[in-house]
Write an enzyme that holds these catalytic residues in place. Structure first.
Site, PDB file in Angstrom:
ATOM      1  N   LYS A 144       0.021   4.092  -5.058  1.00 50.77           N
ATOM      2  CA  LYS A 144      -1.235   3.340  -5.120  1.00 50.77           C
ATOM      3  C   LYS A 144      -1.461   2.521  -3.855  1.00 50.77           C
ATOM      4  O   LYS A 144      -2.601   2.115  -3.569  1.00 50.77           O
ATOM      5  CB  LYS A 144      -1.257   2.435  -6.346  1.00 50.77           C
ATOM      6  CG  LYS A 144      -1.421   3.178  -7.675  1.00 50.77           C
ATOM      7  CD  LYS A 144      -1.502   2.198  -8.831  1.00 50.77           C
ATOM      8  CE  LYS A 144      -1.865   2.880 -10.142  1.00 50.77           C
ATOM      9  NZ  LYS A 144      -0.733   3.586 -10.768  1.00 50.77           N
ATOM     10  N   SER A 195      -1.208  -2.009 -12.414  1.00 53.11           N
ATOM     11  CA  SER A 195      -0.967  -0.624 -12.017  1.00 53.11           C
ATOM     12  C   SER A 195      -1.806   0.320 -12.881  1.00 53.11           C
ATOM     13  O   SER A 195      -1.352   1.390 -13.288  1.00 53.11           O
ATOM     14  CB  SER A 195       0.522  -0.285 -12.148  1.00 53.11           C
ATOM     15  OG  SER A 195       0.882   0.786 -11.323  1.00 53.11           O
ATOM     16  N   SER A 241       3.995   4.808  -8.934  1.00 48.56           N
ATOM     17  CA  SER A 241       2.820   3.995  -8.608  1.00 48.56           C
ATOM     18  C   SER A 241       2.867   3.314  -7.250  1.00 48.56           C
ATOM     19  O   SER A 241       1.877   2.692  -6.852  1.00 48.56           O
ATOM     20  CB  SER A 241       2.604   2.934  -9.693  1.00 48.56           C
ATOM     21  OG  SER A 241       2.030   3.512 -10.839  1.00 48.56           O
TER      22      SER A 241
END
Length: 447
Positions: free
Chosen positions: A130, A185, A127
Site C-alpha cells: 500500500k 489498512s 499490505s
C-alpha cells in the site's frame, strides 16, 4: 523531557533541515536488471489475521531459501544471500535471533544501506505494498474531493480482507479514504480510490510503471491492496524505496504517522434530521501505537505494516534519533511469536542508530530513473513541477511533492521545501545526497 499530550492525531513538528553538504557525484552505471514475471502459483486458503492487514488468497508460499542469484541493484553485496554488514572496530554486532527471511537497514536521507539480509529476495509483500499504492495515487486527488460509494466500487475486495468500514451509498472525502488506507489498512478504501483512478486495472498498471521508475525491479503488482495474488511479489529493498519516495510527500508523512482518527459512519435520521455518525480508528502499526503489549518505539514516525497467509508479517518503519533518520524493512519472520515483526524491527533500529556513522555501507538506495536520465548528456531536465500524473515514469523530475502534483519521476536530488532540482550538464550532476524530511514527526518515548 516532558511527554507530549496524547491527542487523536499527534501534531507534526516542522523542523528546518539545513542543506549542509553537496557532493559532485557521477551517476553510477546500474546493471540492467529486468524483473522477470513470476509464474502463477497454486491456490491456498485465507487465514485469520490479527494484524489488521488483508488475509491470504490464492498463491503458494515462497521457497524457504533465498535464490542463488538475486538483483544487484544498489550494489553487488545486496544481491548476495545472507546477512551483509561491514563489521569493524567500533561497529556493533548485528542483533541475535533475527528470524526474518529478508530485512534491510538504511539511512532514509543519504540512502546508505547500513546492513541487509537477502535484500532482493522476491516475496509476497502483503499490505506494505500500500506504500506504493499511496505513492502512485495520493497525488491525483485533493483531500476535499468527495465520492459517493456504489456497489461496483467494492467488487473484487478479497475475502477476509482488512476493512475500514466503507458503506455503499455513503459519501466520503479523499481524506477519509486515505485515513482508512493508512490506519486500518482498509482494502475497501483502496478499491474505492482505485475506482476513482479509472479502475483497478489502471491503478495496477500505474503502480507497476511507478515501481519501474523508482528502480524497484523486484516488484510485480497484481492487486493494489497487497492481497495475496499469484505472481505478486516485492522485496525488502523495493519496499524501502517505496517508503523513501512516499515520505517525500507531506500527506504521506501525515497519514502514516497518524495514531487515531475519527472515521465517518452510517447516515441515519433522528427526529427528522439527517445525522452522520463517526467511529474511532487506530493505526495498525503497533510500534506507533504501543498496542498489544508493545511500547511505542522512541522516534517512530510511520510507515506501514502488513500480514497475509503467504507473506506472513511484513513491516517498514521510519524513525529518527540524534539527527539520524533510518528506514527498516522486515519480511516474514520465521519465529511464530506475537509481535515478532515489530520486535525484530526494534532490534534493527537500535542497531542502526548505534552503527550509523561508524559502519561502512554495503550498498545504497538508488535514485529514480528520471534522476539518472536527466543527468545524461543532451537531456533537458528543468526541474519544473509536474501536473497530476499517473505516477509512472516521467521524462522530467518532479520538483514538488504536494498532494496536487504528480508522483512520477521524483529524484533523489530535489529539495522538498524549495522544489528545485539542480543539475549539471554531462554524466555528472550536483546532488544533494541528503533527502531531508522537514515535516517528519519526531516522536518522544512515553514516560
Amino acid at each position: 523531557m516532558p511527554a507530549p499530550k496524547k491527542t487523536a492525531r499527534r501534531s507534526l513538528l516542522v523542523t528546518s533541515v539545513a542543506l549542509s553538504s553537496l557532493a559532485l557525484t557521477a551517476v553510477p552505471a546500474l546493471p540492467a536488471v529486468a524483473a522477470p514475471k513470476p509464474s502463477p502459483s497454486p491456490s491456498g486458503s485465507p487465514s485469520p489475521n490479527p494484524s489488521g492487514s488483508p488475509s491470504g488468497s490464492p498463491s503458494a508460499s515462497p521457497s524457504a531459501t533465498p535464490p542463488a542469484t538475486m538483483s544487484s541493484v544498489g550494489g553487488a553485496r545486496l544481491g548476495q544471500a545472507g546477512p551483509q554488514v561491514n563489521l569493524a572496530s567500533g561497529v556493533p554486532v548485528l542483533p541475535k535471533d533475527l528470524s526474518a527471511r529478508s530485512w534491510i537497514v538504511a539511512d532514509a536521507e543519504s540512502g546508505d544501506v547500513l546492513a541487509a539480509n537477502n535484500a532482493h529476495w522476491r516475496l509476497p509483500p502483503a499490505s506494505t505494498l500500500k506504500m506504493l499504492f499511496a505513492d502512485t495515487v495520493l497525488p491525483k486527488f485533493p483531500k476535499t474531493e468527495k465520492h459517493k460509494v456504489v456497489p461496483s466500487d467494492l467488487v473484487g475486495v478479497g475475502a477476509g480482507s482488512s476493512m475500514v468500514g466503507i458503506k455503499e451509498g455513503e459519501t466520503y472525502t479523499v481524506h477519509d479514504l486515505w485515513l482508512g488506507v493508512f490506519l486500518r489498512s482498509g482494502n475497501d478504501a483502496v478499491h474505492v480510490l482505485s475506482t476513482m483512478n479509472d479502475g483497478v486495472d489502471t491503478t495496477v498498471r500505474e503502480m507497476n510503471a511507478h515501481a519501474e521508475e523508482l528502480q524497484a525491479l523486484d516488484t510485480h503488482v497484481v492487486s493494489p491492496d497487497g492481497y495475496d495474488a499469484p505472481g505478486q511479489v516485492s522485496s525488502a529493498y523495493d519496499l524501502t524505496l517505496f517508503a523513501r519516495s512516499g515520505l517525500q510527500k507531506k500527506d504521506f508523512r501525515e497519514y502514516s504517522s497518524t495514531v487515531t482518527a475519527k472515521f465517518p459512519g452510517k447516515t441515519t435520521k433522528k427526529k427528522g434530521k439527517t445525522v452522520r455518525g463517526t467511529f474511532e480508528i487506530q493505526n495498525t502499526n503497533r510500534l506507533l501505537t504501543g498496542a498489544s503489549g508493545l511500547s511505542v518505539y522512541p522516534g517512530i514516525a510511520g510507515v506501514k505494516n502488513g500480514n497475509t497467509t503467504n507473506a506472513g508479517a511484513t513491516f517498514t518503519g521510519v524513525a529518527e534519533r540524534g539527527g539520524k533518520v533510518l528506514l527498516v524493512t522486515i519480511m516474514n519472520p520465521a519465529k511464530d511469536e506475537p509481535n515478532e515483526v515489530y520486535k525484530e524491527t526494534a532490534k534493527l533500529f537500535d542497531w542502526g542508530f548505534k552503527a550509523a556513522g561508524k559502519v561502512e555501507p554495503v550498498g545504497e538506495l538508488v535514485p529514480p530513473k528520471s534522476a539518472m536520465q536527466s543527468a545524461q548528456p543532451g537531456s533537458n531536465a528543468s526541474g519544473e513541477a509536474g501536473g497530476a500524473g499517473s505516477g509512472g515514469a516521467s521524462s522530467k523530475p518532479v520538483a514538488s511533492s504536494t498532494a496536487q502534483t504528480g508522483s512520477g519521476g521524483m529524484g533523489i536530488a530535489f529539495a522538498i521545501t524549495g522544489g528545485v532540482l539542480v543539475l549539471l550538464a554531462g554524466a555528472a550532476f550536483l546532488v544533494n545526497r541528503r533527502w531531508p524530511l522537514p515535516d517528519l514527526v519526531r516522536r518522544r518515548p512515553r514516560p
